[in-house]
Design a protein around this motif. Structure first.
Motif, mmCIF file in Angstrom:
data_model
loop_
_atom_site.group_PDB
_atom_site.id
_atom_site.type_symbol
_atom_site.label_atom_id
_atom_site.label_comp_id
_atom_site.label_asym_id
_atom_site.label_seq_id
_atom_site.Cartn_x
_atom_site.Cartn_y
_atom_site.Cartn_z
ATOM 1 N N PHE A 25 12.432 44.108 24.845
ATOM 2 C CA PHE A 25 11.499 43.068 24.419
ATOM 3 C C PHE A 25 10.127 43.700 24.170
ATOM 4 O O PHE A 25 9.692 44.565 24.906
ATOM 5 C CB PHE A 25 11.396 42.038 25.541
ATOM 6 N N GLY A 26 9.442 43.191 23.144
ATOM 7 C CA GLY A 26 8.067 43.648 22.920
ATOM 8 C C GLY A 26 7.885 44.263 21.557
ATOM 9 O O GLY A 26 7.589 45.447 21.406
ATOM 10 N N THR A 27 8.082 43.461 20.504
ATOM 11 C CA THR A 27 7.914 43.963 19.137
ATOM 12 C C THR A 27 6.548 43.554 18.587
ATOM 13 O O THR A 27 6.189 43.974 17.504
ATOM 14 C CB THR A 27 8.981 43.355 18.212
ATOM 15 N N THR A 85 3.423 35.849 23.662
ATOM 16 C CA THR A 85 2.990 36.384 24.968
ATOM 17 C C THR A 85 2.500 37.823 24.804
ATOM 18 O O THR A 85 1.486 38.215 25.376
ATOM 19 C CB THR A 85 4.130 36.352 26.004
ATOM 20 N N THR A 86 3.241 38.605 24.027
ATOM 21 C CA THR A 86 2.834 39.995 23.785
ATOM 22 C C THR A 86 1.495 40.024 23.052
ATOM 23 O O THR A 86 0.593 40.802 23.379
ATOM 24 C CB THR A 86 3.887 40.712 22.906
ATOM 25 N N ARG A 87 1.367 39.151 22.065
ATOM 26 C CA ARG A 87 0.153 39.154 21.248
ATOM 27 C C ARG A 87 -1.072 38.762 22.077
ATOM 28 O O ARG A 87 -2.139 39.357 21.950
ATOM 29 C CB ARG A 87 0.317 38.228 20.041
ATOM 30 N N VAL A 132 3.291 46.251 34.069
ATOM 31 C CA VAL A 132 4.479 45.851 34.838
ATOM 32 C C VAL A 132 5.422 45.071 33.917
ATOM 33 O O VAL A 132 5.038 44.036 33.378
ATOM 34 C CB VAL A 132 4.093 44.976 36.054
ATOM 35 N N GLY A 133 6.637 45.557 33.729
ATOM 36 C CA GLY A 133 7.578 44.941 32.786
ATOM 37 C C GLY A 133 7.236 45.397 31.383
ATOM 38 O O GLY A 133 6.925 44.619 30.498
ATOM 39 N N THR A 134 7.295 46.707 31.186
ATOM 40 C CA THR A 134 6.783 47.292 29.931
ATOM 41 C C THR A 134 7.664 46.987 28.722
ATOM 42 O O THR A 134 7.196 47.005 27.592
ATOM 43 C CB THR A 134 6.550 48.813 30.105
ATOM 44 N N VAL A 137 6.074 50.360 34.167
ATOM 45 C CA VAL A 137 7.311 50.227 34.946
ATOM 46 C C VAL A 137 8.157 49.087 34.390
ATOM 47 O O VAL A 137 7.645 48.134 33.813
ATOM 48 C CB VAL A 137 7.036 49.971 36.453
ATOM 49 N N ASP A 138 9.471 49.236 34.554
ATOM 50 C CA ASP A 138 10.388 48.160 34.159
ATOM 51 C C ASP A 138 11.645 48.306 34.996
ATOM 52 O O ASP A 138 12.118 49.419 35.228
ATOM 53 C CB ASP A 138 10.717 48.235 32.660
ATOM 54 N N ILE A 139 12.196 47.183 35.420
ATOM 55 C CA ILE A 139 13.402 47.238 36.245
ATOM 56 C C ILE A 139 14.639 47.556 35.403
ATOM 57 O O ILE A 139 15.664 47.952 35.943
ATOM 58 C CB ILE A 139 13.639 45.903 37.001
ATOM 59 N N GLY A 178 11.707 50.502 37.769
ATOM 60 C CA GLY A 178 11.462 49.779 39.014
ATOM 61 C C GLY A 178 10.375 48.754 38.813
ATOM 62 O O GLY A 178 10.060 48.387 37.677
ATOM 63 N N SER A 179 9.824 48.306 39.941
ATOM 64 C CA SER A 179 8.766 47.306 39.847
ATOM 65 C C SER A 179 7.600 47.785 40.704
ATOM 66 O O SER A 179 7.357 48.986 40.790
ATOM 67 C CB SER A 179 9.313 45.957 40.296
ATOM 68 N N LEU A 180 6.910 46.868 41.385
ATOM 69 C CA LEU A 180 5.701 47.290 42.100
ATOM 70 C C LEU A 180 5.987 48.241 43.256
ATOM 71 O O LEU A 180 5.094 48.947 43.703
ATOM 72 C CB LEU A 180 4.929 46.063 42.574
ATOM 73 N N ALA A 197 0.931 42.159 33.284
ATOM 74 C CA ALA A 197 2.324 41.830 33.602
ATOM 75 C C ALA A 197 2.750 40.677 32.700
ATOM 76 O O ALA A 197 2.352 39.531 32.917
ATOM 77 C CB ALA A 197 2.453 41.443 35.072
ATOM 78 N N ASN A 198 3.530 41.004 31.674
ATOM 79 C CA ASN A 198 4.068 39.963 30.798
ATOM 80 C C ASN A 198 5.542 39.821 31.152
ATOM 81 O O ASN A 198 6.392 40.498 30.583
ATOM 82 C CB ASN A 198 3.878 40.357 29.327
ATOM 83 N N ILE A 199 5.832 38.999 32.148
ATOM 84 C CA ILE A 199 7.224 38.890 32.614
ATOM 85 C C ILE A 199 7.622 37.426 32.492
ATOM 86 O O ILE A 199 7.915 36.972 31.399
ATOM 87 C CB ILE A 199 7.391 39.441 34.049
ATOM 88 N N ALA A 227 6.021 35.510 42.570
ATOM 89 C CA ALA A 227 6.579 36.210 43.732
ATOM 90 C C ALA A 227 5.838 37.516 44.022
ATOM 91 O O ALA A 227 5.803 37.978 45.160
ATOM 92 C CB ALA A 227 8.065 36.487 43.503
ATOM 93 N N MET A 228 5.248 38.103 43.005
ATOM 94 C CA MET A 228 4.565 39.397 43.165
ATOM 95 C C MET A 228 3.079 39.261 43.432
ATOM 96 O O MET A 228 2.381 40.269 43.489
ATOM 97 C CB MET A 228 4.604 40.159 41.831
ATOM 98 N N ALA A 229 2.569 38.012 43.534
ATOM 99 C CA ALA A 229 1.115 37.812 43.545
ATOM 100 C C ALA A 229 0.391 38.712 44.561
ATOM 101 O O ALA A 229 -0.606 39.350 44.222
ATOM 102 C CB ALA A 229 0.797 36.344 43.807
HETATM 103 N N1 SAH Z 1 5.461 44.173 28.094
HETATM 104 C C1 SAH Z 1 6.287 43.821 26.946
HETATM 105 C C2 SAH Z 1 7.661 43.343 27.364
HETATM 106 C C3 SAH Z 1 7.695 42.056 28.135
HETATM 107 S S1 SAH Z 1 9.354 41.492 28.476
HETATM 108 C C4 SAH Z 1 5.568 42.817 26.091
HETATM 109 O O1 SAH Z 1 4.517 42.353 26.498
HETATM 110 O O2 SAH Z 1 6.038 42.495 25.006
HETATM 111 C C5 SAH Z 1 9.440 41.547 30.217
HETATM 112 C C6 SAH Z 1 9.994 42.841 30.758
HETATM 113 O O3 SAH Z 1 9.845 42.767 32.171
HETATM 114 C C7 SAH Z 1 11.477 43.066 30.510
HETATM 115 O O4 SAH Z 1 11.650 44.320 29.900
HETATM 116 C C8 SAH Z 1 12.111 43.022 31.907
HETATM 117 O O5 SAH Z 1 13.152 43.966 32.080
HETATM 118 C C9 SAH Z 1 10.947 43.361 32.805
HETATM 119 N N2 SAH Z 1 10.994 42.799 34.168
HETATM 120 C C10 SAH Z 1 11.500 41.609 34.587
HETATM 121 N N3 SAH Z 1 11.283 41.431 35.902
HETATM 122 C C11 SAH Z 1 10.596 42.516 36.329
HETATM 123 C C12 SAH Z 1 10.069 42.935 37.596
HETATM 124 N N4 SAH Z 1 10.210 42.186 38.685
HETATM 125 N N5 SAH Z 1 9.408 44.116 37.655
HETATM 126 C C13 SAH Z 1 9.266 44.898 36.559
HETATM 127 N N6 SAH Z 1 9.765 44.565 35.351
HETATM 128 C C14 SAH Z 1 10.405 43.400 35.236
#
Ligand code: SAH
Length: 306
Positions: A142-144, A149-151, A170-172, A192-194, A220-222, A237-239, A246-248
């Motif tokens: 995700f993330g084109t 949300t990305t924009r 976080v969630g790259t 990072v990304d899980i 991974g994550s945090l 963090a765009n998740i 949960a990560m606050a």
């Molecule tokens: N940062 C990009 C992608 C967002 S999509 C953008 O802004 O477009 C969200 C990404 O978060 C996905 O790739 C997903 O695998 C990852 N993700 C979901 N839960 C997560 C967590 N707890 N920690 C880290 N990454 C996570």
């Protein structure tokens, strides 16, 4: 992964309305394509109405959320159907390759914020000196840059990143935000990304943008931060609302005292949940962006944090 392709035929104005719905619910947003001339029926229809027939498509990952998202999307289309004469959507299961090909067909140059230009990897582009170019290959992560949300995150990064800021993404996903941060002068940048596919795709995109030295990527994550004692000047963090809520606490403690958090992927219904958790974690929301149902929150550490 398998995908559910959703497509609707529509003319200009209706196509735009449909693509707004798809941007809200589809993975990576909507793709609009003009129907090929070889499609006789569509051509005849276009001649009759003097309006090109377009096909608007999007994709839903076939996972545990699919049922709910599909229902929301169908409801939104039904509402649109009260205003525009649009046919019922067609659903089709497709594999990853089809998703990628569909993306390539509908993916073009995009400008975001004041200076950011997202260029498909196969297109030539000569940037103006002030432009920040991000080359992207739409792939399986995700993330084109087409999704709101990305924009919104890109706009916030452009406003806030200063040279030599330490940035954590976080969630790259595709790595798009980490690339933007590095291009804006941030260093170091950690992404990072899980998801292992996202990590692979992000690494390839970082290399294609020449920022693979400036940015490290970890799966991974945090919790990967345990080995990184640094405090981050900016965390993005765009998740989705739930994981962000949960990560606050961990997000708050990853921030430098004057640091700032950009949190996105939050549907408006879930904003109170996230805002509440942020308050409890000692994060004060200082700014907010909205595009349709998507909310982006900017937060800083309030003085109460220990
Ligand atoms: N940062 C990009 C992608 C967002 S999509 C953008 O802004 O477009 C969200 C990404 O978060 C996905 O790739 C997903 O695998 C990852 N993700 C979901 N839960 C997560 C967590 N707890 N920690 C880290 N990454 C996570």
């Amino acid at each position: 992964m398998r995908w559910l392709e959703v497509s609707v035929h529509a003319d200009g104005e209706a196509a735009e309305a449909v693509s707004e719905v798809f941007n809200r619910f589809g993975h990576g947003g909507a793709v609009i394509e003009q129907i090929l001339l070889s499609d006789e029926a569509a051509t005849a229809a276009a001649v009759e109405t003097e309006d090109p027939v377009l096909m608007v498509r999007t994709f839903l990952p076939i996972d545990e959320h699919q049922g709910v998202v599909r229902r929301q999307l169908e409801e939104a289309l039904w509402h649109l159907g009260q205003i525009y004469p649009i046919p019922a959507p067609e659903f089709r299961e497709v594999a990853d390759e089809d998703w990628i090909e569909a993306w390539k067909a509908g993916y073009g140059l995009q400008r975001v914020g004041q200076r950011i230009v997202i260029v498909p990897s196969w297109e030539n582009y000569t940037p103006r000196p002030e432009e920040i170019v991000i080359r992207m290959e739409p792939g399986m992560a995700f993330g084109t840059g087409t999704h709101p949300t990305t924009r919104m995150c890109l706009v916030e990064l452009e406003r806030r990143v200063r040279p030599a800021m330490a940035v954590l993404d976080v969630g790259t996903g595709s790595g798009i935000l980490a690339i933007a941060a590095a291009r804006l002068g941030a260093t170091p940048v950690l992404a990072v990304d899980i998801d292992s596919t996202a990590v692979e795709v992000a690494r390839a995109n970082l290399a294609a943008n020449g920022v693979n030295v400036a940015v490290s990527v970890r799966q991974g994550s945090l919790e990967v931060l345990d080995s990184e004692s640094r405090a981050w000047d900016l965390v993005v963090a765009n998740i989705l609302a739930e994981p962000i809520a949960a990560m606050a606490d961990d997000l708050a403690s990853a921030l430098a005292p004057q640091g700032c958090l950009i949190a996105a992927g939050i549907i408006s219904d879930e904003e109170p949940l996230v805002a509440g958790r942020f308050r409890a974690a000692g994060l004060a929301v200082s700014d907010r962006r909205q595009h349709h149902d998507w909310i982006t929150l900017v937060a800083t550490r309030s003085r109460l944090v220990v």
